[in-house]
Write a protein that holds these residues in place. Structure first.
Motif, PDB file in Angstrom:
ATOM      1  N   ARG A 290      27.951 -30.696  -4.258  1.00 47.79           N
ATOM      2  CA  ARG A 290      27.626 -31.395  -3.008  1.00 47.79           C
ATOM      3  C   ARG A 290      26.443 -30.726  -2.319  1.00 47.79           C
ATOM      4  NH1 ARG A 290      32.877 -31.896   0.509  1.00 47.79           N
ATOM      5  NH2 ARG A 290      31.500 -33.169   1.779  1.00 47.79           N
ATOM      6  N   PHE A 291      26.385 -29.397  -2.329  1.00 46.38           N
ATOM      7  CA  PHE A 291      25.275 -28.702  -1.692  1.00 46.38           C
ATOM      8  C   PHE A 291      23.970 -28.951  -2.443  1.00 46.38           C
ATOM      9  CE2 PHE A 291      28.263 -25.630   0.520  1.00 46.38           C
ATOM     10  CZ  PHE A 291      27.966 -26.140   1.772  1.00 46.38           C
ATOM     11  N   ILE A 292      24.055 -29.064  -3.772  1.00 47.42           N
ATOM     12  CA  ILE A 292      22.852 -29.358  -4.547  1.00 47.42           C
ATOM     13  C   ILE A 292      22.319 -30.743  -4.188  1.00 47.42           C
ATOM     14  CG2 ILE A 292      21.991 -29.817  -6.869  1.00 47.42           C
ATOM     15  CD1 ILE A 292      23.920 -27.613  -7.852  1.00 47.42           C
ATOM     16  N   MET A 293      23.228 -31.707  -4.047  1.00 47.10           N
ATOM     17  CA  MET A 293      22.802 -33.056  -3.670  1.00 47.10           C
ATOM     18  C   MET A 293      22.230 -33.069  -2.255  1.00 47.10           C
ATOM     19  SD  MET A 293      25.630 -35.665  -5.292  1.00 47.10           S
ATOM     20  CE  MET A 293      26.994 -34.952  -4.384  1.00 47.10           C
ATOM     21  N   LEU A 294      22.799 -32.252  -1.366  1.00 48.61           N
ATOM     22  CA  LEU A 294      22.307 -32.194   0.011  1.00 48.61           C
ATOM     23  C   LEU A 294      20.895 -31.636   0.089  1.00 48.61           C
ATOM     24  CD1 LEU A 294      25.404 -30.905   2.034  1.00 48.61           C
ATOM     25  CD2 LEU A 294      24.263 -33.114   2.285  1.00 48.61           C
TER      26      LEU A 294
ATOM     27  N   GLU B   4      15.355 -31.596   2.289  1.00 45.98           N
ATOM     28  CA  GLU B   4      13.899 -31.552   2.120  1.00 45.98           C
ATOM     29  C   GLU B   4      13.246 -32.836   2.606  1.00 45.98           C
ATOM     30  OE1 GLU B   4      13.084 -30.709  -1.951  1.00 45.98           O
ATOM     31  OE2 GLU B   4      13.644 -28.581  -1.793  1.00 45.98           O
ATOM     32  N   LYS B   5      13.842 -33.956   2.288  1.00 46.63           N
ATOM     33  CA  LYS B   5      13.272 -35.244   2.681  1.00 46.63           C
ATOM     34  C   LYS B   5      13.208 -35.385   4.197  1.00 46.63           C
ATOM     35  CE  LYS B   5      14.058 -40.238   2.279  1.00 46.63           C
ATOM     36  NZ  LYS B   5      14.938 -41.305   1.706  1.00 46.63           N
ATOM     37  N   ASN B   6      14.292 -35.058   4.878  1.00 43.77           N
ATOM     38  CA  ASN B   6      14.331 -35.248   6.331  1.00 43.77           C
ATOM     39  C   ASN B   6      13.451 -34.245   7.084  1.00 43.77           C
ATOM     40  OD1 ASN B   6      16.514 -37.362   7.363  1.00 43.77           O
ATOM     41  ND2 ASN B   6      17.277 -36.468   5.471  1.00 43.77           N
ATOM     42  N   ILE B   7      13.392 -33.007   6.605  1.00 43.70           N
ATOM     43  CA  ILE B   7      12.554 -32.014   7.287  1.00 43.70           C
ATOM     44  C   ILE B   7      11.079 -32.358   7.128  1.00 43.70           C
ATOM     45  CG2 ILE B   7      11.829 -29.599   7.307  1.00 43.70           C
ATOM     46  CD1 ILE B   7      14.675 -28.814   6.602  1.00 43.70           C
ATOM     47  N   THR B   8      10.658 -32.699   5.910  1.00 44.72           N
ATOM     48  CA  THR B   8       9.248 -33.027   5.702  1.00 44.72           C
ATOM     49  C   THR B   8       8.858 -34.313   6.428  1.00 44.72           C
ATOM     50  OG1 THR B   8       9.854 -34.075   3.588  1.00 44.72           O
ATOM     51  CG2 THR B   8       9.040 -31.817   3.513  1.00 44.72           C
ATOM     52  N   GLN B   9       9.757 -35.285   6.476  1.00 45.39           N
ATOM     53  CA  GLN B   9       9.449 -36.527   7.198  1.00 45.39           C
ATOM     54  C   GLN B   9       9.289 -36.270   8.693  1.00 45.39           C
ATOM     55  OE1 GLN B   9      12.483 -39.398   6.185  1.00 45.39           O
ATOM     56  NE2 GLN B   9      11.295 -40.215   4.478  1.00 45.39           N
ATOM     57  N   SER B  10      10.154 -35.437   9.260  1.00 44.84           N
ATOM     58  CA  SER B  10      10.053 -35.168  10.696  1.00 44.84           C
ATOM     59  C   SER B  10       8.769 -34.423  11.038  1.00 44.84           C
ATOM     60  CB  SER B  10      11.263 -34.345  11.159  1.00 44.84           C
ATOM     61  OG  SER B  10      11.219 -33.031  10.638  1.00 44.84           O
TER      62      SER B  10
ATOM     63  N   ASP C  76      20.140 -26.565   6.110  1.00 39.42           N
ATOM     64  CA  ASP C  76      19.476 -25.767   5.074  1.00 39.42           C
ATOM     65  C   ASP C  76      19.868 -24.298   5.193  1.00 39.42           C
ATOM     66  OD1 ASP C  76      17.889 -25.325   2.900  1.00 39.42           O
ATOM     67  OD2 ASP C  76      15.987 -25.452   3.975  1.00 39.42           O
ATOM     68  N   TYR C  77      19.938 -23.813   6.426  1.00 40.91           N
ATOM     69  CA  TYR C  77      20.360 -22.427   6.662  1.00 40.91           C
ATOM     70  C   TYR C  77      21.813 -22.220   6.246  1.00 40.91           C
ATOM     71  CZ  TYR C  77      21.746 -18.308   9.387  1.00 40.91           C
ATOM     72  OH  TYR C  77      22.251 -17.085   9.777  1.00 40.91           O
ATOM     73  N   GLN C  78      22.677 -23.188   6.571  1.00 39.31           N
ATOM     74  CA  GLN C  78      24.101 -23.065   6.244  1.00 39.31           C
ATOM     75  C   GLN C  78      24.327 -23.127   4.737  1.00 39.31           C
ATOM     76  OE1 GLN C  78      26.177 -22.159   8.466  1.00 39.31           O
ATOM     77  NE2 GLN C  78      24.837 -22.507  10.236  1.00 39.31           N
ATOM     78  N   ILE C  79      23.520 -23.910   4.020  1.00 45.85           N
ATOM     79  CA  ILE C  79      23.631 -23.959   2.561  1.00 45.85           C
ATOM     80  C   ILE C  79      23.323 -22.582   1.985  1.00 45.85           C
ATOM     81  CG2 ILE C  79      22.563 -24.878   0.462  1.00 45.85           C
ATOM     82  CD1 ILE C  79      22.253 -27.544   1.933  1.00 45.85           C
ATOM     83  N   GLY C  80      22.284 -21.942   2.514  1.00 44.83           N
ATOM     84  CA  GLY C  80      21.957 -20.594   2.066  1.00 44.83           C
ATOM     85  C   GLY C  80      23.079 -19.616   2.343  1.00 44.83           C
ATOM     86  N   LYS C  81      23.696 -19.718   3.519  1.00 46.09           N
ATOM     87  CA  LYS C  81      24.826 -18.847   3.860  1.00 46.09           C
ATOM     88  C   LYS C  81      26.000 -19.079   2.913  1.00 46.09           C
ATOM     89  CE  LYS C  81      26.238 -18.201   8.016  1.00 46.09           C
ATOM     90  NZ  LYS C  81      26.705 -18.465   9.390  1.00 46.09           N
ATOM     91  N   PHE C  82      26.235 -20.346   2.574  1.00 48.79           N
ATOM     92  CA  PHE C  82      27.335 -20.662   1.665  1.00 48.79           C
ATOM     93  C   PHE C  82      27.152 -19.959   0.328  1.00 48.79           C
ATOM     94  CE2 PHE C  82      28.725 -23.251  -1.936  1.00 48.79           C
ATOM     95  CZ  PHE C  82      30.092 -23.347  -1.689  1.00 48.79           C
TER      96      PHE C  82
END
Length: 402
Positions: free
Chosen positions: A293-297, A302-308, A215-221
């Motif tokens: 690709r970043f939009i799909m990611l 969100e799904k994996n962070i909220t699930q964890s 998520d951080y790297q997507i923002g940097k991109f």
């Protein structure tokens, strides 16, 4: 007097026509080692002994906004409303003196970042009472005993990356022991976990750390796309031979000065050449649809962070008309209170009440639950008690102790 000239000699050698970039690796779980540095014998917290600093960085500066929002929401729900009224006047005075409501906020924040927390216990001269202070978990390392009958202990340092500096010299702290009511001691609590050592905590969101970093790297991109303007969308190729390194550097600086940044986007490049054979060529780079690709990611992140975190996304961010109705959100918050927050509150309460029993207090400290969330999404125990300043108070205290 000799004067040394520090003049860089011109580099007229031809440079390689290609530069190679190395990509960083994904997150690797921590490894624990037994470390002996002079008189300091301790169990390292991660292979480089800086794993908790890594987790703190994911929360403060180098992680996911969603991860931080979830941690902040958990702290609000578990300790943001203080505790219920105390009847014992002695206990009421003790909680006031030790600022227990704020202490709960601090240790709750550590509990959600690391899945553990620490409190410093300082006994009075007679051993009849003590003061409690917050100690950030990332400053603590578990001491290694030389003999089996040696008491358990810990090492404290403000900065484990620079313990050679005098101000960061590790300090010895005994483990809390109600039978030894002297000096400075440490109450160290971690949630039971299935790690090989069972000695350091495992963050609840550990399985999503790659997605937090992603998520951080997507923002940097995206910010780099805006800042650089002339992003690596094209290769500008000159067919006049490979220039010297100095000539390449000069051209690069001039090109960067003119085209880097959002102001450089959309400019026209004008070139001059003696015939088509020597004209510069713009070769488009296929970015494999990186934006798409970043939009799909993002959905996957969100799904994996909220699930964890075991928290529905609807609880984290309140947007009228989105992410479910207000009634649905209240139901989810009530369920989250029952199956997560109440358990965390019990753990925090037991840690405090357990040590208060050792100095004669029988009344229990009980943390308040949230009752409602108004339409603005602000949690409140009752309409007169909005909680909006918790995050900044706790975060400032956490950063002060980095």
């Amino acid at each position: 007097m000799n004067v040394e000239k520090n003049i860089e000699e011109p580099n007229n050698k031809k440079a390689l026509p290609v530069k190679i970039f190395q990509f960083s690796e994904a997150y690797v779980p921590p490894i624990y080692n037994f470390v002996k540095k002079g008189e300091y014998h301790f169990l390292s917290f991660g292979q480089d002994n800086l794993y908790p600093i890594f987790l703190l960085g994911l929360y403060t500066n180098f992680g996911s906004p969603l991860n931080k929002a979830i941690i902040n929401k958990k702290v609000k729900m578990s300790t943001g409303f203080g505790f219920k009224q105390i009847l014992d006047p002695r206990l009421k005075e003790w909680t006031r003196k030790n600022n227990l409501e704020r202490l709960f906020l601090y240790i709750s924040k550590d509990f959600e970042i690391y899945n553990g927390f620490c409190m410093e216990v300082i006994w009075n001269n007679g051993g009849t009472s003590f003061d409690l202070n917050y100690i950030p978990l990332h400053t603590i390392r578990i001491g290694l005993k030389e003999e089996e009958d040696e008491p358990d202990y810990f090492w404290y340092s403000k900065d484990w990356a620079n313990i050679k500096k005098e101000e960061n010299t590790p300090e010895y702290i005994k483990k809390f022991d109600p039978n030894d009511r002297t000096g400075r001691q440490l109450l160290y609590y971690i949630e039971p976990n299935p790690s090989m050592t069972h000695m350091y905590p495992i963050a609840n969101y550990s399985t999503a750390i790659n997605y937090i970093d992603l998520d951080y790297q997507i923002g940097k991109f995206h910010i780099n796309q805006v800042r650089q303007g002339f992003a690596p969308s094209f290769i500008l190729n000159f067919s006049t031979g490979v220039p010297t390194q100095d000539e390449q550097n000069l051209f690069f600086r001039e090109f960067q000065r003119n085209y880097k940044g959002s102001d450089g986007a959309g400019k026209i490049i004008i070139t001059y050449a003696e015939g088509k054979d020597q004209a510069p060529e713009l070769i488009p780079i296929n970015l494999n649809n990186s934006d798409e690709r970043f939009i799909m990611l993002q959905d996957m992140v969100e799904k994996n962070i909220t699930q964890s975190h075991e928290m529905p996304l609807q609880i984290v961010s309140f947007q009228p008309g989105k992410l479910g109705s207000s009634d649905e959100r209240k139901e989810l918050m009530a369920e989250f209170q029952t199956y997560y927050i109440a358990i965390r509150q019990n753990q925090l309460e037991e840690s405090i009440n357990g040590i208060l029993e050792t100095i004669g207090f029988s009344e229990k400290i009980v943390l308040k639950n949230y009752i409602s969330a108004d339409e603005s999404g602000v949690l409140s125990e009752n309409p007169e008690e909005p909680i909006q300043q918790v995050d900044s108070q706790v975060e400032n205290k956490t950063l002060e102790n980095q």
